[in-house]
Design a protein around this motif. Sequence first.
Motif, PDB file in Angstrom:
ATOM      1  N   ALA A 147      66.686 -13.045  76.990  1.00  0.00           N
ATOM      2  CA  ALA A 147      68.092 -12.955  76.970  1.00  0.00           C
ATOM      3  C   ALA A 147      68.570 -12.472  75.462  1.00  0.00           C
ATOM      4  O   ALA A 147      69.496 -11.767  75.556  1.00  0.00           O
ATOM      5  N   TRP A 148      67.427 -12.714  74.660  1.00  0.00           N
ATOM      6  CA  TRP A 148      67.785 -12.243  73.168  1.00  0.00           C
ATOM      7  C   TRP A 148      67.794 -10.661  73.133  1.00  0.00           C
ATOM      8  O   TRP A 148      68.687  -9.993  72.779  1.00  0.00           O
ATOM      9  N   THR A 149      66.877 -10.292  73.645  1.00  0.00           N
ATOM     10  CA  THR A 149      66.736  -8.679  73.588  1.00  0.00           C
ATOM     11  C   THR A 149      67.655  -8.008  74.498  1.00  0.00           C
ATOM     12  O   THR A 149      68.359  -6.820  74.046  1.00  0.00           O
ATOM     13  N   ARG A 150      68.071  -8.178  75.524  1.00  0.00           N
ATOM     14  CA  ARG A 150      68.926  -7.879  76.703  1.00  0.00           C
ATOM     15  C   ARG A 150      70.447  -8.242  75.866  1.00  0.00           C
ATOM     16  O   ARG A 150      71.272  -7.071  76.005  1.00  0.00           O
ATOM     17  N   GLY A 151      70.657  -9.187  75.177  1.00  0.00           N
ATOM     18  CA  GLY A 151      71.965  -9.455  74.493  1.00  0.00           C
ATOM     19  C   GLY A 151      72.192  -8.537  73.377  1.00  0.00           C
ATOM     20  O   GLY A 151      73.229  -7.985  73.449  1.00  0.00           O
ATOM     21  N   ILE A 152      71.136  -8.562  72.543  1.00  0.00           N
ATOM     22  CA  ILE A 152      71.593  -7.770  71.350  1.00  0.00           C
ATOM     23  C   ILE A 152      71.769  -6.161  71.711  1.00  0.00           C
ATOM     24  O   ILE A 152      72.479  -5.582  71.344  1.00  0.00           O
ATOM     25  N   TYR A 153      70.921  -5.784  72.538  1.00  0.00           N
ATOM     26  CA  TYR A 153      70.926  -4.454  73.055  1.00  0.00           C
ATOM     27  C   TYR A 153      72.100  -3.987  73.734  1.00  0.00           C
ATOM     28  O   TYR A 153      72.841  -2.940  73.516  1.00  0.00           O
ATOM     29  N   GLY A 154      72.337  -4.832  74.711  1.00  0.00           N
ATOM     30  CA  GLY A 154      73.657  -4.702  75.633  1.00  0.00           C
ATOM     31  C   GLY A 154      74.933  -4.549  74.563  1.00  0.00           C
ATOM     32  O   GLY A 154      75.848  -3.794  74.851  1.00  0.00           O
ATOM     33  N   ASP A 155      75.058  -5.333  73.751  1.00  0.00           N
ATOM     34  CA  ASP A 155      75.875  -5.624  72.779  1.00  0.00           C
ATOM     35  C   ASP A 155      76.331  -4.420  71.761  1.00  0.00           C
ATOM     36  O   ASP A 155      77.160  -3.928  71.624  1.00  0.00           O
ATOM     37  N   LEU A 156      74.943  -4.046  71.604  1.00  0.00           N
ATOM     38  CA  LEU A 156      74.748  -2.674  70.670  1.00  0.00           C
ATOM     39  C   LEU A 156      75.546  -1.443  71.220  1.00  0.00           C
ATOM     40  O   LEU A 156      76.306  -0.524  70.477  1.00  0.00           O
TER      41      LEU A 156
END
Length: 508
Positions: free
Chosen positions: A426-435
């Motif tokens: 969830a963290w990697t997907r969250g930061i990447y999707g937001d970036l």
Amino acid sequence: MNHHKPPAAARTVHPTDPRYGELVSGMNQRWTARPDHVTLVSTAQQTREAVQEAVRAGKRVSVRSGGHCYENFVSNADVKVIIDLRDMNRVYWDPAHRAFAVEAGATLADVYEELYLGHGVVLPAGFCYSVGMGGHITGGGFGLLSRQLGLTVDHLYAVEVVTVDAHGRARLVTATRERHDPRRELWWAHTGAGGGNFGIVTRFWFRSPRARTGAPGEALPKPPAEVLLSSVALPWSEITEEDFTRLVHNHGTWYEDNSAPDSPYTALAGYLIMNHRQNGTIALITQSDATVPGAAALHADYLAALTDGVKAAPRPLPAPRRLPWLRATRMLGTSVTMLTDTTLRGDHKSACMRRGFTDDQVATLYKHLTTTDYTNRNAQAVLHPYGGRIAAVDNAATASSHRETVFKLLLQTFWSDPAQDAANLAWTRGIYGDLFAATGGVPVPDRRTDGCYVNYPDTDIGDPAFNTSAVPWSTLYYKDNYPRLQRVKAAWDPRDIFRHAQSVRLPG
């Protein structure tokens, strides 16, 4: 490394063998295979025979060299036979090709030691000592010397590959970069299109295009005799959002301004390692060629430019250490134990950046790196140096199509407990999707971003739940080179024997 040692017979390890558990997974413990057997080969001929046997039996096959693959391309439930190349690790001068032969199971440490101590030369390869050549080279591997010397594949002369033809016959073929070589396209496909696509590489040959003589000491570039090496830490306890923003913008501006092939700063490469706040520090690791004129000033100016206006005090700030090149390389390669710990699970995402991050993107990085509900100290955003001499080569000259990139982003996190999978993903997907929210959740090739790096594979970029951009994963990895790669696939692997979740697809 003595390359006259006679090769061992191939060894086949079955599920009842106590060694089986060691051989069915690589570095990333999220992925484990249950193959009928693993075959450890030590010659190209044994590799061909192992492939032929698997094809004849109709068994899905995969290949492992160093085991650093981030995704489940090697270790997955569908694979019935893993061919393991770890015993194929010879590195030697081959007078017939006037090039250095490097077997695909050799690691970066093997290659650095043999090339440099034996002949005073180098390949501009990666940071992590235990990475295998089979995957590193085929994906267009790069490292701290690449701004000065180009990509590894810019020095690739030939490949020896086990391929399977339309009749199911496994063959051993050699393809070179020579213009008249009828197999040249097969060579080209191995200059950045990733592993496991066209066949199994058993051996590479390296000789720089500009090599003038047939002597080993002239065949490849020489690394700096000495380098300046500095590691500077910025304590998170002192970093304000303003400081963080300044640092990340400084980094982006510097790489935009100093990544031309003729920049004096090709002699320098720096990593910005933005660890999660839980880790305690943000690190700047910088290496430069100590033998170029004004080296110390170039090094100091770089660090000053990156920390300009940042109020948090970097420590320590002594003069950089002056070290023999190989010693520095060994030290760096073994310094980040997280990268070589074979008990961890990991998730990884990449972006090729042509320009620095926008204000929104920097705010996104800050937000996700300072979360209080997710506190894994092994979560990080790493900015890798790129550009310089890499940019001197055309996008179509090799399969490595990100030549306008000035730095690469690697988002990653490591953990050991499977119960923590969901939180970390969830963290990697969250930061990447937001970036990359402005471009559909992925870094589409445009003025600012340039796609993704195939050696940091990520199956999410092919999932419409995470990639809403309408730009397929194949374009993110290969840009305009993909149709050509598909033609190579049709010519050399018409039965799609060598395949995984993101392998090059047959045309149509």
